[in-house]
Design an enzyme around this catalytic site. Structure first.
Site, PDB file in Angstrom:
ATOM      1  N   ILE A   1       0.830  -1.203   0.000  1.00  0.00           N
ATOM      2  CA  ILE A   1       0.000   0.000   0.000  1.00  0.00           C
ATOM      3  C   ILE A   1       0.863   1.249   0.000  1.00  0.00           C
ATOM      4  O   ILE A   1       0.562   2.226  -0.679  1.00  0.00           O
ATOM      5  CB  ILE A   1      -0.929   0.011   1.239  1.00  0.00           C
ATOM      6  CG1 ILE A   1      -1.568  -1.350   1.459  1.00  0.00           C
ATOM      7  CG2 ILE A   1      -1.955   1.122   1.131  1.00  0.00           C
ATOM      8  CD1 ILE A   1      -2.343  -1.879   0.279  1.00  0.00           C
ATOM      9  N   GLU A   2       1.915   1.231   0.755  1.00  0.00           N
ATOM     10  CA  GLU A   2       2.759   2.410   0.902  1.00  0.00           C
ATOM     11  C   GLU A   2       3.570   2.729  -0.354  1.00  0.00           C
ATOM     12  O   GLU A   2       3.661   3.888  -0.752  1.00  0.00           O
ATOM     13  CB  GLU A   2       3.723   2.219   2.074  1.00  0.00           C
ATOM     14  CG  GLU A   2       3.075   2.324   3.447  1.00  0.00           C
ATOM     15  CD  GLU A   2       2.731   3.755   3.818  1.00  0.00           C
ATOM     16  OE1 GLU A   2       3.189   4.678   3.134  1.00  0.00           O
ATOM     17  OE2 GLU A   2       1.995   3.942   4.804  1.00  0.00           O
TER      18      GLU A   2
END
Length: 455
Positions: A130-131
């Site tokens: 996600i990051e």
């Protein structure tokens, strides 16, 4: 903080990975230097490979790392329209997933191992999806860097060194340790992993304020109850992780095939106690520079400095590294530093003095054309016979900075004026240089007063 199997290195897992919040940047200017003559005997004795010891590895008989991750899921599930939306997004982008999964295959075993050592939920190993899409070169518009997306200030809070030579926010070992420490702190603060994740993205102060607001209104304070108070990014953050978690848990349900990732360490750590050119280290390990940098993305210059610095190599390459090092018989580093003491000292005059070219100095130090160095700047230069055998001092590594300014003087002295396009390029380069110089001097970018970066 806000690309197969492992044996073929580049095209592993069809991991369904989420959209990177940061802007992914491909790495790797190639180092310039070639080694000069000298002795490597001391270095040969000083460098020894150290495999990263897994925790209770015998407890995990399944050869597939995905099964190991599934067995450690511990964060309560959420099930809403946002989760369904993100599952559909991931499943419809196989090319994106392939690129991201090849990067993840290098680091994922280490992340899972560290989570288990701390007794943390193993689905947190998917958070870099996600990051950053597991891209250590990812950089957000708030200067958040690495797979865990630390901004400079938060990185320093968690002892991630950032200097002219390296940025540990990008290093796999240091940044993973820092990220898990931060997540543990947030879980202790909130007693809830979903709120801890929201705080990792939005800032603990903001989450605390949202909790207080709902309490005052007699409303629940769980993640979904607070989500209407959160910005869209944070509101989607936990659902994105849940979507990836669901796909890994049951890929067939979503029409996904996950190739096996071996449940064994991908790399070993090699200690070094002497300076070594990045290109030489890659050569000794019989790897391309790009392959070497994929495991060691924290190094910013053509030389790797530091007495206690670790480099990461696949096990077979670590063995080749040691064999080749023992037979090297030449200097390991061809770079040293030079401090600009006068505004009159130009890159051209320095290059002539050192018997090199201005282009070599500019490339090694990322100095744009039509920019010059201000007095007091420390830069990387090729070694001469007078400096051969001397490593760069740790005090220089920690404190060196480089400040640039537009090189207006040379155009005046040459009797010609810059064109309009040249002036625009020089101004843009000057702006970039000013930002870089402020970062190197330790100034903080825009950071949320409630403890979290603005993206």
């Amino acid at each position: 903080m806000n690309e197969t199997t492992r044996s073929t290195y580049a095209l592993t897992v069809a991991l369904l990975l989420g959209p990177a919040i940061g802007h992914a940047a491909d790495s790797a200017p190639s180092p310039i230097a070639q080694s000069s003559s000298g002795s490597a005997a001391a270095m040969a004795k000083a460098i020894t490979p150290q495999a990263l010891t897994p925790l209770k590895s015998d407890d995990y008989k399944d050869p597939d790392l995905w099964a190991r991750i599934r067995s450690g899921y511990a964060i309560p599930d959420i099930d809403n329209a946002l989760v369904a939306k993100h599952i559909q997004w991931y499943a419809s982008r196989p090319d994106y997933l392939t690129r991201t999964s090849s990067r993840a295959s290098l680091y994922l075993y280490h992340v899972v191992q560290e989570l288990e050592k701390r007794g943390m939920p193993t689905e947190l190993a998917l958070l870099p999806v996600i990051e950053s899409a597991f891209n250590p070169q990812a950089l957000s518009n708030a200067d958040a860097a690495g797979i865990w997306q630390f901004v400079p200030g938060t990185g320093r809070d968690f002892n991630l060194k950032q200097n002219m030579f390296k940025d540990e926010r990008r290093g796999v070992l240091a940044s993973t340790d820092a990220a898990l420490t931060y997540l543990q702190r947030l879980y202790t603060m909130f007693g809830d992993w979903q709120l801890a994740l929201a705080a990792y993205n939005w800032g603990e102060g903001n989450v605390q304020k949202a909790i207080q607001k709902n309490r005052a209104l007699g409303k629940p304070t769980d993640f979904e109850s607070l989500s209407e108070l959160m910005p869209a990014e944070t509101r989607n953050y936990v659902p994105k992780l849940q979507a990836v978690k669901n796909i890994i848990a049951n890929p067939a349900q979503y029409g996904v095939v996950l190739p096996t990732i071996d449940n064994t360490p991908y790399f070993v750590a090699v200690d070094k106690t002497s300076d070594i050119d990045l290109a030489v280290a890659a050569q000794l390990a019989e790897m391309s520079v790009d392959e070497f940098k994929a495991l060691n993305p924290q190094f910013k210059k053509p030389v790797i400095t530091g007495e206690s610095t670790k480099i990461l190599l696949p096990k077979e390459n670590a063995e080749k590294f040691n064999l080749n090092l023992a037979q090297w018989g030449r200097a390991l580093s061809s770079w040293t530093t030079h401090k600009i003491t006068s505004a009159r000292e130009s890159i051209a005059s320095l290059a002539a003095k050192l018997g090199t070219t201005p282009e070599v100095i500019r490339q090694a130090n990322n100095i744009p054309p039509q920019m010059r160095l201000k007095a007091g700047s420390t830069i990387l230069v090729p070694r001469t016979s007078a400096t051969a055998g001397n490593d760069i001092a740790e005090s220089i590594v920690e404190n060196a900075s480089m400040v640039l300014e537009a090189d207006r003087g040379e155009s005046r002295h040459s009797g010609r004026r810059l064109s309009g396009a040249q002036r625009i390029r020089a101004s843009a380069a000057h702006a970039v240089a000013e930002i870089k110089s402020r970062v190197s001097r330790g100034s903080r970018p825009s950071v949320n007063a409630n403890g979290r970066k603005r993206r």
